[in-house]
Design a protein around this motif. Sequence first.
Motif, mmCIF file in Angstrom:
data_model
loop_
_atom_site.group_PDB
_atom_site.id
_atom_site.type_symbol
_atom_site.label_atom_id
_atom_site.label_comp_id
_atom_site.label_asym_id
_atom_site.label_seq_id
_atom_site.Cartn_x
_atom_site.Cartn_y
_atom_site.Cartn_z
ATOM 1 N N ARG A 153 81.215 -44.984 29.297
ATOM 2 C CA ARG A 153 80.918 -43.810 28.464
ATOM 3 C C ARG A 153 81.814 -42.647 28.870
ATOM 4 O O ARG A 153 82.460 -42.011 28.034
ATOM 5 C CB ARG A 153 79.447 -43.437 28.623
ATOM 6 C CG ARG A 153 78.963 -42.341 27.723
ATOM 7 C CD ARG A 153 77.462 -42.087 28.014
ATOM 8 N NE ARG A 153 76.756 -41.604 26.868
ATOM 9 C CZ ARG A 153 76.809 -40.345 26.455
ATOM 10 N NH1 ARG A 153 77.548 -39.468 27.076
ATOM 11 N NH2 ARG A 153 76.127 -39.969 25.383
ATOM 12 N N ASP A 172 74.739 -32.099 22.961
ATOM 13 C CA ASP A 172 75.273 -32.973 23.995
ATOM 14 C C ASP A 172 76.786 -33.030 23.814
ATOM 15 O O ASP A 172 77.292 -33.895 23.100
ATOM 16 C CB ASP A 172 74.641 -34.361 23.868
ATOM 17 C CG ASP A 172 75.200 -35.370 24.855
ATOM 18 O OD1 ASP A 172 75.919 -34.970 25.798
ATOM 19 O OD2 ASP A 172 74.929 -36.572 24.680
ATOM 20 N N GLU A 186 79.317 -34.028 25.571
ATOM 21 C CA GLU A 186 79.940 -35.309 25.884
ATOM 22 C C GLU A 186 79.583 -36.344 24.824
ATOM 23 O O GLU A 186 80.422 -37.100 24.355
ATOM 24 C CB GLU A 186 79.497 -35.794 27.264
ATOM 25 C CG GLU A 186 80.156 -37.091 27.671
ATOM 26 C CD GLU A 186 79.714 -37.559 29.033
ATOM 27 O OE1 GLU A 186 78.768 -38.375 29.103
ATOM 28 O OE2 GLU A 186 80.316 -37.107 30.029
ATOM 29 N N GLY A 187 78.314 -36.346 24.415
ATOM 30 C CA GLY A 187 77.870 -37.266 23.373
ATOM 31 C C GLY A 187 78.552 -37.000 22.042
ATOM 32 O O GLY A 187 78.869 -37.922 21.297
ATOM 33 N N ASP A 218 71.839 -44.348 23.708
ATOM 34 C CA ASP A 218 71.875 -42.954 23.250
ATOM 35 C C ASP A 218 70.904 -42.734 22.093
ATOM 36 O O ASP A 218 70.190 -41.733 22.066
ATOM 37 C CB ASP A 218 73.288 -42.555 22.814
ATOM 38 C CG ASP A 218 74.216 -42.284 23.989
ATOM 39 O OD1 ASP A 218 73.766 -42.395 25.154
ATOM 40 O OD2 ASP A 218 75.394 -41.960 23.741
#
Length: 184
Positions: free
Chosen positions: A11, A90, A92-93, A56
């Motif tokens: 990830r 988020d 990074e997400g 996720d």
Amino acid sequence: MRRQNIKQVARRLFVEHGFHRTGIALIAKTSGVAVQQLYRDFPAKEDIIAAIVEEDCGRFANLAALELALAQEDREAVRNWLISAVTRCDPEGDRLFLEIAAEAARNERIRSIFSNVRTAMISNMSRAFAGLTGHSVALDHHRMLAESLLIASMGSVCVRALHGYESPDSSIKLISCLIDGEVR
């Protein structure tokens, strides 16, 4: 634990380097797992993406909260679930989401993963809209509202990831208009 470590490392690497520049060898080296073992856990890089997306989605969707709200006919809790399902922050997400979306345009397997997630989200949001209006079954216009909400959410992800601009008030206002318009 090994699979979880691989997912976390992959990830991070997908976000830092992109899907194409992150090879299995780099994931194996960074995670401290032998390449052969990594392939036993995840036969292809797409399998790692599928596992990350599943994790996720489970974390962000919070389906237990939706089920409870619907069972208790708690419209405020359903409304809050809809808002939280599409306004989570988020960074990074968000970057990973864009990376996966770009890969989905080129890779049929990733497109299928992406499509399955979209279908599940629309289904759950449709049920939420149905619950808000006192229906036990999602109708076509509930699905249309869910799709509209998902499109708005994707736009918010793009704005946050591309411009570093977070506008939760604007997102919540748009979502509230969709929700409140349906309830009326």
